[in-house]
Scaffold this active site. Sequence first.
Site, PDB file in Angstrom:
ATOM      1  N   SER A 125       0.678  -1.138   0.070  1.00 15.89           N
ATOM      2  CA  SER A 125       0.100  -0.004   0.110  1.00 15.89           C
ATOM      3  C   SER A 125       0.963   1.165   0.069  1.00 15.89           C
ATOM      4  O   SER A 125       1.752   1.200  -0.707  1.00 15.89           O
ATOM      5  CB  SER A 125      -0.846  -0.210   1.249  1.00 15.89           C
ATOM      6  N   HIS A 141      -2.686  -1.258  -3.433  1.00 16.63           N
ATOM      7  CA  HIS A 141      -3.895  -0.591  -3.055  1.00 16.63           C
ATOM      8  C   HIS A 141      -3.901   0.870  -3.941  1.00 16.63           C
ATOM      9  O   HIS A 141      -2.416   1.264  -3.721  1.00 16.63           O
ATOM     10  CB  HIS A 141      -3.870  -0.030  -1.597  1.00 16.63           C
ATOM     11  N   ASP A 169      -4.306  -5.176   5.868  1.00 18.29           N
ATOM     12  CA  ASP A 169      -4.518  -6.015   4.816  1.00 18.29           C
ATOM     13  C   ASP A 169      -3.179  -6.783   4.352  1.00 18.29           C
ATOM     14  O   ASP A 169      -2.194  -6.239   4.522  1.00 18.29           O
ATOM     15  CB  ASP A 169      -4.892  -5.123   3.486  1.00 18.29           C
TER      16      ASP A 169
END
Lengths: 269, 193
Positions: free
Chosen positions: B18, B45, B138
């Site tokens: 991310s 992401h 995540d």
Amino acid sequence: MIEEEEVDLLLNDLVDLYGYDFTHYARASLKRRINRLWSLDRFPSFAELRYRVRSDSDYLKRFVEELTVNVTEMFRDPLFYKALRTEVLTALAAKPFIRVWHAGCSTGEEVFSMAILLKEANLLHKSLLYATDLNPEVLEAARNGIFAMGPMKQYSENYILSGGIHDFSIYYTAQYGYVKFDEELTRKMVFSTHNLVSDRSFNEFDLILCRNVLIYFDKALQERVFTLFDESLGPLSFLALGAKETIKFSSIQAKYKQIGSEKLWRKVG
Amino acid sequence: MAESGVIVPNKVVIIGGSTGSIEVLLQLLPALQSPLAFSVVIVLHRKNTADSTLANLLSLKTAIPVKEVDDKDILQPGHIYLAPADYHLLIELDGSFSLDDSEKVNYSRPSIDVAFESAADVFGPALIGVLLSGANADGTNGLIAIKQAGGQVVVQQPETAQVAFMPQQAILRSQPDYILDVPGLIALLTTGI
Ligand SMILES: C[S@@+](CC[C@H](N)C(=O)[O-])C[C@H]1O[C@@H](n2cnc3c(N)ncnc32)[C@H](O)[C@@H]1O
């Protein structure tokens, strides 16, 4: 975690007992959906999940609804809607009557977006939007034309990016966290259940939209659906798919010409 | 080419990240030799813009083909695949990709957990999962699934990550095989230390 053989058992039950055939859905996603339901509904074992599906028809409704993915938005992929305005509606404008089919319409956001485009192009009065889905529940929601207020800001931004020039809120009235879209839009919509796996063509259309439905199908089922669409599309009509879907590699490809860079094709053959 | 080490043909390296992870990839990709003996799947992401800027940016950094995944693409060795914005990425038993626009997981779509778990299911011990910088939890469950399926788990050393939270979570819960800084990661993927 569910095993492959257990997925097979469940899918066979659904066919045998209820006539719903998910055997040609993309497995990885289907498996994830079943696992998700298993843990959401707290079944202690696979046997108990299976028993419930087999014996409780109310639960079956929930199961099928949750097995399929119903996520949707208004004016999702604004540039796609812009291409609908500039490439498709201009080409259809001269027709005496315009028939549109939304296959896999979910809760109707796509159908209302389309009705707004048609209205702004001055074509809504001579159009009819057929909106179908496998799930009766989502169709009931769509028919009401009532949506949560929350995402309207995002939808209004999408609408403007799609080439909309009005204040998006002219299309609805807001009440208690919900909005109701104008009946003028709803009047031109016909909602009905239709299963792309097993049902047949029911009309000839000038435009079919089937967006983010085929990603859930395997290649063989995609091929069936493309043939169904081909049978349902008149000469020089249009087919629209989701951002990651394509008719490339399918048997109908040769008859269709892609328009620009969006997932839009015109039947030329 | 180095023959020893973790990476042999038909291996799949799946990388999740991310905030702060693109910078790592911009260093890693130029170091990978073409032709690549394994395949790389990248799940980041990103803002839900449907444009292909990120794929273009990454392909400028390597001679290895970089492809943003379309529905039903087949995963092949020697290629780098990028999960498209706004869809979950899954892998089928026949090695093709599936896309899924279901609910976000960990506030994310694509979710790293979803892609990692699905890849673990299909590739088992042939899979190497790499988790980079990020501000979200995540990826950790995905790494646990990879480990359980017999694959290897690599986490960016949190002190070297622009945002340490994501690798920290993974280290706490997934028992990584390697915790590496960027040069260490490059060495692992190029020479199989
Ligand atoms: C992700 S939604 C897509 C909604 C909308 N077209 C969009 O792109 O935003 C997928 C829809 O396809 C429907 N669907 C799944 N399988 C179907 C089938 N066999 N026949 C008809 N509809 C189906 C689901 O019920 C769901 O409402």
